[in-house]
Write a protein that holds these residues in place. Structure first.
Motif, PDB file in Angstrom:
ATOM      1  N   PHE A   1       0.833  -1.200   0.000  1.00  0.00           N
ATOM      2  CA  PHE A   1       0.000   0.000   0.000  1.00  0.00           C
ATOM      3  C   PHE A   1       0.877   1.263   0.000  1.00  0.00           C
ATOM      4  O   PHE A   1       1.810   1.400   0.777  1.00  0.00           O
ATOM      5  N   GLY A   2       0.573   2.188  -0.928  1.00  0.00           N
ATOM      6  CA  GLY A   2       1.315   3.438  -1.013  1.00  0.00           C
ATOM      7  C   GLY A   2       2.594   3.347  -1.815  1.00  0.00           C
ATOM      8  O   GLY A   2       3.265   4.373  -2.026  1.00  0.00           O
ATOM      9  N   GLN A   3       2.933   2.150  -2.278  1.00  0.00           N
ATOM     10  CA  GLN A   3       4.136   1.966  -3.087  1.00  0.00           C
ATOM     11  C   GLN A   3       3.814   2.125  -4.574  1.00  0.00           C
ATOM     12  O   GLN A   3       2.673   1.913  -5.003  1.00  0.00           O
ATOM     13  N   PRO A   4       4.797   2.479  -5.415  1.00  0.00           N
ATOM     14  CA  PRO A   4       4.545   2.586  -6.860  1.00  0.00           C
ATOM     15  C   PRO A   4       4.085   1.255  -7.434  1.00  0.00           C
ATOM     16  O   PRO A   4       4.548   0.175  -7.021  1.00  0.00           O
ATOM     17  N   VAL A   5       3.157   1.314  -8.360  1.00  0.00           N
ATOM     18  CA  VAL A   5       2.668   0.115  -9.037  1.00  0.00           C
ATOM     19  C   VAL A   5       3.817  -0.555  -9.779  1.00  0.00           C
ATOM     20  O   VAL A   5       4.619   0.110 -10.458  1.00  0.00           O
ATOM     21  N   ASP A   6       3.895  -1.872  -9.660  1.00  0.00           N
ATOM     22  CA  ASP A   6       4.899  -2.656 -10.382  1.00  0.00           C
ATOM     23  C   ASP A   6       4.282  -3.113 -11.699  1.00  0.00           C
ATOM     24  O   ASP A   6       3.358  -3.925 -11.703  1.00  0.00           O
ATOM     25  N   PRO A   7       4.758  -2.584 -12.839  1.00  0.00           N
ATOM     26  CA  PRO A   7       4.131  -2.931 -14.123  1.00  0.00           C
ATOM     27  C   PRO A   7       4.203  -4.412 -14.462  1.00  0.00           C
ATOM     28  O   PRO A   7       3.420  -4.899 -15.270  1.00  0.00           O
ATOM     29  N   ALA A   8       5.138  -5.137 -13.833  1.00  0.00           N
ATOM     30  CA  ALA A   8       5.236  -6.576 -14.086  1.00  0.00           C
ATOM     31  C   ALA A   8       3.983  -7.313 -13.634  1.00  0.00           C
ATOM     32  O   ALA A   8       3.692  -8.410 -14.115  1.00  0.00           O
ATOM     33  N   PHE A   9       3.217  -6.689 -12.731  1.00  0.00           N
ATOM     34  CA  PHE A   9       2.010  -7.316 -12.217  1.00  0.00           C
ATOM     35  C   PHE A   9       0.741  -6.601 -12.705  1.00  0.00           C
ATOM     36  O   PHE A   9      -0.336  -6.810 -12.155  1.00  0.00           O
ATOM     37  N   CYS A  10       0.910  -5.757 -13.713  1.00  0.00           N
ATOM     38  CA  CYS A  10      -0.235  -5.096 -14.357  1.00  0.00           C
ATOM     39  C   CYS A  10      -0.585  -5.888 -15.608  1.00  0.00           C
ATOM     40  O   CYS A  10       0.238  -6.038 -16.515  1.00  0.00           O
ATOM     41  N   SER A  11      -1.794  -6.425 -15.681  1.00  0.00           N
ATOM     42  CA  SER A  11      -2.189  -7.277 -16.802  1.00  0.00           C
ATOM     43  C   SER A  11      -2.676  -6.486 -18.008  1.00  0.00           C
ATOM     44  O   SER A  11      -2.944  -7.073 -19.056  1.00  0.00           O
ATOM     45  N   ASP A  12      -2.804  -5.167 -17.880  1.00  0.00           N
ATOM     46  CA  ASP A  12      -3.293  -4.345 -19.000  1.00  0.00           C
ATOM     47  C   ASP A  12      -2.546  -3.012 -19.012  1.00  0.00           C
ATOM     48  O   ASP A  12      -3.094  -1.955 -18.677  1.00  0.00           O
ATOM     49  N   THR A  13      -1.278  -3.060 -19.395  1.00  0.00           N
ATOM     50  CA  THR A  13      -0.507  -1.813 -19.483  1.00  0.00           C
ATOM     51  C   THR A  13      -0.955  -0.961 -20.654  1.00  0.00           C
ATOM     52  O   THR A  13      -0.643   0.226 -20.719  1.00  0.00           O
ATOM     53  N   MET A  14      -1.689  -1.542 -21.588  1.00  0.00           N
ATOM     54  CA  MET A  14      -2.221  -0.783 -22.715  1.00  0.00           C
ATOM     55  C   MET A  14      -3.158   0.327 -22.219  1.00  0.00           C
ATOM     56  O   MET A  14      -3.046   1.481 -22.610  1.00  0.00           O
ATOM     57  N   ARG A  15      -4.047  -0.029 -21.334  1.00  0.00           N
ATOM     58  CA  ARG A  15      -5.085   0.907 -20.926  1.00  0.00           C
ATOM     59  C   ARG A  15      -4.883   1.472 -19.519  1.00  0.00           C
ATOM     60  O   ARG A  15      -5.354   2.572 -19.219  1.00  0.00           O
ATOM     61  N   CYS A  16      -4.178   0.736 -18.662  1.00  0.00           N
ATOM     62  CA  CYS A  16      -4.133   1.090 -17.247  1.00  0.00           C
ATOM     63  C   CYS A  16      -2.839   1.755 -16.798  1.00  0.00           C
ATOM     64  O   CYS A  16      -2.779   2.265 -15.675  1.00  0.00           O
ATOM     65  N   TYR A  17      -1.799   1.757 -17.661  1.00  0.00           N
ATOM     66  CA  TYR A  17      -0.496   2.172 -17.151  1.00  0.00           C
ATOM     67  C   TYR A  17       0.274   2.880 -18.253  1.00  0.00           C
ATOM     68  O   TYR A  17       0.905   2.259 -19.094  1.00  0.00           O
ATOM     69  N   PHE A  18       0.191   4.217 -18.261  1.00  0.00           N
ATOM     70  CA  PHE A  18       0.965   5.010 -19.207  1.00  0.00           C
ATOM     71  C   PHE A  18       1.120   6.425 -18.673  1.00  0.00           C
ATOM     72  O   PHE A  18       0.399   6.859 -17.780  1.00  0.00           O
ATOM     73  N   SER A  19       2.081   7.141 -19.232  1.00  0.00           N
ATOM     74  CA  SER A  19       2.340   8.529 -18.851  1.00  0.00           C
ATOM     75  C   SER A  19       1.521   9.455 -19.743  1.00  0.00           C
ATOM     76  O   SER A  19       1.150   9.097 -20.864  1.00  0.00           O
ATOM     77  N   PHE A  20       1.285  10.659 -19.266  1.00  0.00           N
ATOM     78  CA  PHE A  20       0.461  11.582 -20.055  1.00  0.00           C
ATOM     79  C   PHE A  20       0.672  13.014 -19.565  1.00  0.00           C
ATOM     80  O   PHE A  20       1.046  13.237 -18.408  1.00  0.00           O
ATOM     81  N   PRO A  21       0.417  14.008 -20.429  1.00  0.00           N
ATOM     82  CA  PRO A  21       0.507  15.416 -20.011  1.00  0.00           C
ATOM     83  C   PRO A  21      -0.700  15.780 -19.156  1.00  0.00           C
ATOM     84  O   PRO A  21      -1.838  15.528 -19.538  1.00  0.00           O
TER      85      PRO A  21
END
Length: 607
Positions: A399-419
């Motif tokens: 809890f409160g730690q950065p998300v580990d993308p290795a355990f994200c099953s949908d980096t397409m929609r759930c995990y990206f950078s943006f302005p």
């Protein structure tokens, strides 16, 4: 009003009979005996129509892109089918495979909205253009000409978009007051020549000083320059942009200003997009502004901008954002507990737009201290944290730690950078269902002086005056502390537009405009003779958009684009209901085989 219903006859019957009335009431109930003949006969009546023209542009930038009962943010399609992004939603809601899903009968809002709203905008403008010369109550001929000039502006604005989205389309030069079923396609070149002539007139008569939201002479110069770029009249584009930059009291904002000016942690680029700063007199960079203030009568989207919903990743999908110990990691549940602040800050994003690797990474390589990429204005995906408490089923360890993308099953929609500076709109946020923030109200730059500099830079580049092009691009970069160029290419100018003008310009339109220019001039082997089979727009998208280039497979569908998607399909309803004329279909789409050569159709138009 009966007025609006009356003037929609003809054009609505033929060109926009696509059952797309979700965003505009095309058949309002009659509330009075008003008609065009007794309403648009004086300055007050025409000003009412001009306000409708101005509001029409706001529909592009505000609204819920997932909810058909609301107005969508139409401009997302200008980004999704470009080098910068793709649609992030599932293929049941959004187009991934443009070959199978983007057709003349597509029933998924998208490009058809631009068709509908473009023709509505032209219709409103033509009402002003037709009636201004005979209107009563004008204080002077200058007053009358200014009214006519703004009508020309609005018609040119929409034709500029339509000719770079759909190519050859009908030309409608006057108000239509009855059923009309004999429209004929006119060449893009002819239409651009018409609106260029109109805007040359308009910039002589548009007022220099206007209230925020209205059309000034500087806005006319800006639009004239864009049209001149499209027609290849590059010196005229330089002249118009130079007048815009020098003659109307505008300037780039290089010093801190506005509501957060005393906050030393912020910067001037951030100041530019604070909701309270966009329309203030102190801001000298805004040329034309769409105003969307909470409670303001006539807002295009009563629920706000919905930008958090449309442009932020779906970070809150806990089942897709697992912790390393296998627990659900994130949540959008509202409540008073640790972790809720992430929801308040980012909102409940649904990733309508998913940026490409080019937009996330390549654009920002070697960016130095470019403030557009600092923490004030850019959100790096590494900042997304696990926010589901252990008491709610989350992980106490993570809890409160950065998300580990290795355990994200949908980096397409759930995990990206943006302005974030133009996306995380908090002011008067109308929460979805009263629970979660989705993006509040903000004014919007329709034209901003930074784009004027970049338009001039491109014109200089086409003229071979690379030193002047470089100077204009560096003027923009100097303001944000970005490293300066020694010499710019066209690609550098486009990259700078992407960094500076996200959610302000029409990205697909500008790429298509350049594709037409390269084909007309025979640059790099491109030609108009096979434009929809080989064009620069497609080649650039394939170079920069990793999803279309690799035909990336997401959910049950792949992202697929072909060269003919440089132009969008004309809705079949528009073609079939036009029983006494001919509206051509674009190459690659069903119905193209029935086309009549545009040269023959132009003879009908000229006669």
């Amino acid at each position: 009003m009966k007025t609006k219903k009356y003037i929609l006859k003809g054009l609505a019957t033929c060109l926009i009979a696509a059952s797309l009335s979700a965003c505009v009431d095309l058949e309002p109930k009659a509330m009075s005996f008003l008609t065009p003949e007794n309403t648009f006969v004086d300055k007050a009546g025409l000003e009412t129509m001009l306000r409708l023209c101005r509001k029409q542009m706001n529909f592009e930038w505000f609204g819920d892109a997932f909810n058909s009962s609301n107005c969508e943010t139409y401009s997302v399609y200008e980004y999704a089918w470009s080098d910068l992004a793709v649609m992030g939603g599932p293929e049941t809601k959004e187009i991934h495979n443009m070959v199978t899903q983007l057709t003349p009968t597509t029933n998924m809002y998208l490009h058809l909205r631009y068709w509908v709203f473009g023709w509505n905008g032209i219709k409103y403008a033509n009402t002003v253009i037709t009636r201004a010369p005979e209107a009563d109550g004008m204080a002077s001929e200058e007053d009358r000409n200014a009214c006519l000039a703004e009508g020309y502006f609005h018609r040119a604005y929409w034709y500029y978009l339509l000719t770079n989205q759909f190519g050859d389309v009908p030309w409608i030069g006057e108000e239509i007051t009855g059923a009309k079923l004999d429209f004929n396609t006119v060449s893009r070149k002819t239409i651009l020549a018409n609106i260029k002539k109109d805007m040359e007139y308009a910039v002589q008569w548009l007022p220099k000083e206007v209230i925020r939201g209205a059309v000034s002479r500087a806005a006319g110069e800006h639009l004239l320059a864009k049209i001149c770029l499209a027609t290849g009249d590059f010196q005229q584009a330089v002249d118009a942009t130079t007048r815009c930059i020098n003659n109307y009291g505008l300037r780039l904002m290089t010093e801190r200003f506005g509501i957060n000016s005393d906050d030393k942690s912020k910067d001037v680029y951030n100041d530019l997009f604070q909701e309270e700063n966009i329309s203030i007199v102190e801001n000298k960079e805004g040329i034309m502004i769409g105003q969307e203030i909470y409670g303001l009568d006539g807002c295009s989207s009563p629920g706000g901008s919905n930008r958090k919903r449309n442009f932020v990743p779906q970070w809150h999908s806990g089942s897709k954002m697992k912790t390393p110990d296998g627990k659900n990691g994130t949540t959008d549940a509202s409540g008073i507990y640790d972790g809720y602040e992430q929801l308040e800050y980012l909102g409940r994003g649904l990733a309508k737009i998913r940026p490409t690797n080019y937009a996330q990474y390549s654009l920002w390589s070697n960016c130095g201290d470019d403030m557009r990429h600092n923490s004030n204005n850019w959100y790096d995906k590494s900042q997304i944290k696990y926010n589901l408490p252990a008491s709610k089923g989350g992980s106490a360890a993570y809890f409160g730690q950065p998300v580990d993308p290795a355990f994200c099953s949908d980096t397409m929609r759930c995990y990206f950078s943006f302005p974030i500076v133009k996306v995380l709109i908090d002011k008067d946020d109308i929460k979805a269902g009263g629970k979660v923030p989705v993006g509040g109200f903000t004014d919007q730059y329709i034209f901003r002086l930074a784009e004027t500099y970049l338009n001039r830079a491109e014109a200089y580049w086409w003229l071979g005056q690379n030193d002047l092009a470089t100077a204009d691009v560096n003027t923009i970069r100097r303001r944000v502390n970005a490293p300066e160029f020694s010499s710019v290419t066209l690609e550098d100018i486009l990259d700078e537009r992407a960094r500076e003008l996200f959610l302000e310009d029409h990205r697909k339109t500008e790429l298509t405009r350049i594709a037409f220019l390269k084909a007309e001039k025979g640059v790099d082997g491109y030609s108009l003779s096979n434009f929809s089979e080989k064009n620069w727009y497609y080649d650039r998208v394939m170079e920069k958009n990793n999803f279309f280039a690799t035909e990336y497979y997401y959910s049950t569908n792949a992202f697929i684009m072909k060269p003919y998607h440089v132009l969008w399909p004309v809705p079949r309803n528009a073609i079939e209901s036009n029983t006494q004329g001919r509206i051509n279909q674009n190459y690659g789409y069903d119905g193209y085989e029935d086309n009549i050569p545009v040269e023959e159709l132009e003879k009908r138009y000229n006669n």
